[in-house]
Design a protein around this motif. Structure first.
Motif, PDB file in Angstrom:
ATOM      1  N   ILE A 184     -27.785  18.684  -9.369  1.00  0.00           N
ATOM      2  CA  ILE A 184     -28.251  19.933  -9.948  1.00  0.00           C
ATOM      3  C   ILE A 184     -27.493  20.219 -11.240  1.00  0.00           C
ATOM      4  CG2 ILE A 184     -28.503  22.411  -9.564  1.00  0.00           C
ATOM      5  CD1 ILE A 184     -28.507  21.842  -6.577  1.00  0.00           C
ATOM      6  N   PHE A 185     -28.217  20.420 -12.331  1.00  0.00           N
ATOM      7  CA  PHE A 185     -27.615  20.734 -13.632  1.00  0.00           C
ATOM      8  C   PHE A 185     -26.492  19.764 -13.992  1.00  0.00           C
ATOM      9  CE2 PHE A 185     -28.878  25.099 -12.043  1.00  0.00           C
ATOM     10  CZ  PHE A 185     -30.079  25.104 -12.727  1.00  0.00           C
ATOM     11  N   GLY A 186     -26.770  18.481 -13.858  1.00  0.00           N
ATOM     12  CA  GLY A 186     -25.766  17.460 -14.166  1.00  0.00           C
ATOM     13  C   GLY A 186     -25.478  17.362 -15.654  1.00  0.00           C
ATOM     14  N   PRO A 187     -24.376  16.675 -16.033  1.00  0.00           N
ATOM     15  CA  PRO A 187     -24.033  16.534 -17.454  1.00  0.00           C
ATOM     16  C   PRO A 187     -25.067  15.698 -18.198  1.00  0.00           C
ATOM     17  CG  PRO A 187     -22.650  15.118 -16.107  1.00  0.00           C
ATOM     18  CD  PRO A 187     -23.404  15.985 -15.151  1.00  0.00           C
ATOM     19  N   ARG A 188     -25.320  16.082 -19.433  1.00  0.00           N
ATOM     20  CA  ARG A 188     -26.251  15.354 -20.282  1.00  0.00           C
ATOM     21  C   ARG A 188     -25.542  14.953 -21.580  1.00  0.00           C
ATOM     22  NH1 ARG A 188     -31.764  19.080 -19.960  1.00  0.00           N
ATOM     23  NH2 ARG A 188     -32.182  18.793 -17.732  1.00  0.00           N
ATOM     24  N   PRO A 189     -25.992  13.895 -22.257  1.00  0.00           N
ATOM     25  CA  PRO A 189     -25.368  13.510 -23.532  1.00  0.00           C
ATOM     26  C   PRO A 189     -25.410  14.653 -24.533  1.00  0.00           C
ATOM     27  CG  PRO A 189     -26.827  11.772 -22.762  1.00  0.00           C
ATOM     28  CD  PRO A 189     -27.050  12.938 -21.853  1.00  0.00           C
ATOM     29  N   ARG A 190     -24.286  14.865 -25.227  1.00  0.00           N
ATOM     30  CA  ARG A 190     -24.228  15.943 -26.212  1.00  0.00           C
ATOM     31  C   ARG A 190     -23.179  15.635 -27.275  1.00  0.00           C
ATOM     32  NH1 ARG A 190     -20.835  21.163 -24.365  1.00  0.00           N
ATOM     33  NH2 ARG A 190     -20.764  21.249 -26.641  1.00  0.00           N
ATOM     34  N   ASN A 191     -23.275  16.312 -28.374  1.00  0.00           N
ATOM     35  CA  ASN A 191     -22.330  16.148 -29.474  1.00  0.00           C
ATOM     36  C   ASN A 191     -21.366  17.337 -29.467  1.00  0.00           C
ATOM     37  OD1 ASN A 191     -20.982  15.626 -31.812  1.00  0.00           O
ATOM     38  ND2 ASN A 191     -22.709  15.933 -33.182  1.00  0.00           N
ATOM     39  N   TYR A 192     -20.080  17.063 -29.307  1.00  0.00           N
ATOM     40  CA  TYR A 192     -19.085  18.126 -29.193  1.00  0.00           C
ATOM     41  C   TYR A 192     -18.532  18.578 -30.549  1.00  0.00           C
ATOM     42  CZ  TYR A 192     -18.785  17.622 -24.128  1.00  0.00           C
ATOM     43  OH  TYR A 192     -19.064  17.609 -22.788  1.00  0.00           O
ATOM     44  N   SER A 193     -18.863  17.882 -31.620  1.00  0.00           N
ATOM     45  CA  SER A 193     -18.270  18.197 -32.923  1.00  0.00           C
ATOM     46  C   SER A 193     -18.773  19.540 -33.450  1.00  0.00           C
ATOM     47  CB  SER A 193     -18.595  17.099 -33.927  1.00  0.00           C
ATOM     48  OG  SER A 193     -19.991  17.021 -34.157  1.00  0.00           O
ATOM     49  N   PHE A 194     -17.954  20.165 -34.271  1.00  0.00           N
ATOM     50  CA  PHE A 194     -18.341  21.414 -34.922  1.00  0.00           C
ATOM     51  C   PHE A 194     -17.677  21.468 -36.294  1.00  0.00           C
ATOM     52  CE2 PHE A 194     -14.579  22.230 -32.409  1.00  0.00           C
ATOM     53  CZ  PHE A 194     -13.774  23.010 -33.232  1.00  0.00           C
ATOM     54  N   LYS A 195     -18.190  22.308 -37.167  1.00  0.00           N
ATOM     55  CA  LYS A 195     -17.723  22.358 -38.543  1.00  0.00           C
ATOM     56  C   LYS A 195     -16.667  23.449 -38.734  1.00  0.00           C
ATOM     57  CE  LYS A 195     -21.948  20.555 -40.661  1.00  0.00           C
ATOM     58  NZ  LYS A 195     -23.026  20.815 -41.664  1.00  0.00           N
ATOM     59  N   LEU A 196     -15.765  23.168 -39.688  1.00  0.00           N
ATOM     60  CA  LEU A 196     -14.763  24.157 -40.074  1.00  0.00           C
ATOM     61  C   LEU A 196     -14.726  24.255 -41.591  1.00  0.00           C
ATOM     62  CD1 LEU A 196     -11.658  23.488 -37.773  1.00  0.00           C
ATOM     63  CD2 LEU A 196     -13.263  25.388 -37.644  1.00  0.00           C
ATOM     64  N   ASN A 197     -14.380  25.425 -42.079  1.00  0.00           N
ATOM     65  CA  ASN A 197     -14.241  25.651 -43.512  1.00  0.00           C
ATOM     66  C   ASN A 197     -13.087  24.808 -44.077  1.00  0.00           C
ATOM     67  OD1 ASN A 197     -13.065  27.150 -45.918  1.00  0.00           O
ATOM     68  ND2 ASN A 197     -14.986  28.250 -45.605  1.00  0.00           N
ATOM     69  N   LYS A 198     -13.277  24.255 -45.296  1.00  0.00           N
ATOM     70  CA  LYS A 198     -12.242  23.410 -45.902  1.00  0.00           C
ATOM     71  C   LYS A 198     -10.942  24.180 -46.133  1.00  0.00           C
ATOM     72  CE  LYS A 198     -15.196  20.076 -48.300  1.00  0.00           C
ATOM     73  NZ  LYS A 198     -15.600  19.533 -49.634  1.00  0.00           N
ATOM     74  N   ASN A 199     -11.068  25.429 -46.533  1.00  0.00           N
ATOM     75  CA  ASN A 199      -9.864  26.228 -46.775  1.00  0.00           C
ATOM     76  C   ASN A 199      -9.085  26.460 -45.487  1.00  0.00           C
ATOM     77  OD1 ASN A 199     -10.309  26.507 -49.524  1.00  0.00           O
ATOM     78  ND2 ASN A 199     -11.573  28.337 -49.270  1.00  0.00           N
ATOM     79  N   LEU A 200      -9.789  26.625 -44.379  1.00  0.00           N
ATOM     80  CA  LEU A 200      -9.119  26.812 -43.090  1.00  0.00           C
ATOM     81  C   LEU A 200      -8.384  25.530 -42.687  1.00  0.00           C
ATOM     82  CD1 LEU A 200     -10.332  28.714 -40.029  1.00  0.00           C
ATOM     83  CD2 LEU A 200      -9.540  26.376 -39.710  1.00  0.00           C
TER      84      LEU A 200
END
Length: 209
Positions: A89-105
């Motif tokens: 039930i509601f098992g894990p599925r392939p996904r992309n964990y990456s996210f963007k950050l501001n260059k100044n940060l």
């Protein structure tokens, strides 16, 4: 901030360099560091995890027992998650964990990490060096001279230095990167950060923008 320059034998050269306070002496921003480290670790995840759900299980669709009269709950399929071998039930599925950050940060996070190391006196500046041949033994000699043979260390090169990089590649506790490859995670993961003189200009230029 003035820091003494030492050689690969761990001896003082008698020279000092001025480290920019805007890069090595700022008030660390903990939240920026947290976000940059989180992004680095998230980007390392493959995200290829997968479990079969009910519709993906191979099996008969025959009703496994009659609807009434068994004294147990009704069951319509052997692929039901309540049975062994059934779908999840509601098992894990392939996904992309990456996210963007501001260059100044990201710049703020790297400056914060370098300032933390400088404040802890775990930042060392050594004169530029090279090896004639690729030998792990040569790099181990440098580590012992600097007192880093039993510590996690990060060496930051000014330019691509193939012999030094390849000589360190077999050492699990040592990482060698160019100034342009410097990351918050690698700075904080190391017990000691060793900056070659040739890398200082590149670091300060990149992080002072």
């Amino acid at each position: 901030m003035e820091v003494a320059v030492i050689d690969i034998n761990g001896k003082d050269t008698g020279r000092k360099v001025n480290l920019s306070d805007t890069v090595f002496g700022i008030e660390p921003n903990d939240h920026a560091v947290y976000l940059d480290v989180k992004q680095y670790l998230a980007n390392q995840r493959q995200g290829t995890h997968k479990a079969k759900e009910r519709a993906e299980i191979v099996g008969s669709t025959r009703k496994i027992k009659k609807q009434k009269g068994t004294g147990t709950a009704r069951a319509g399929s052997i692929k039901s998650p309540v049975f062994r071998g059934g779908g999840r039930i509601f098992g894990p599925r392939p996904r992309n964990y990456s996210f963007k950050l501001n260059k100044n940060l990201k710049r703020l996070a790297r400056k914060s990490a370098l300032s933390i190391k400088a404040g802890e006196k775990n930042l060392t500046v050594i004169e530029d060096f090279n090896f004639d041949t690729i030998k792990t033994k040569n790099f181990l000699t440098v580590l012992k001279s600097l007192g880093l043979d039993n510590k996690k260390s990060l060496f930051v090169l000014g330019d691509s230095n193939n012999n030094v990089y390849l000589s360190s590649r077999n050492l699990k506790s040592t990482d060698v990167v160019k100034a342009s490859e410097l990351s918050t995670y690698k700075i904080l993961h190391a017990n000691n950060v060793v900056l070659l003189e040739g890398s200082l200009k590149g670091i300060e230029t990149n992080l002072s923008k």
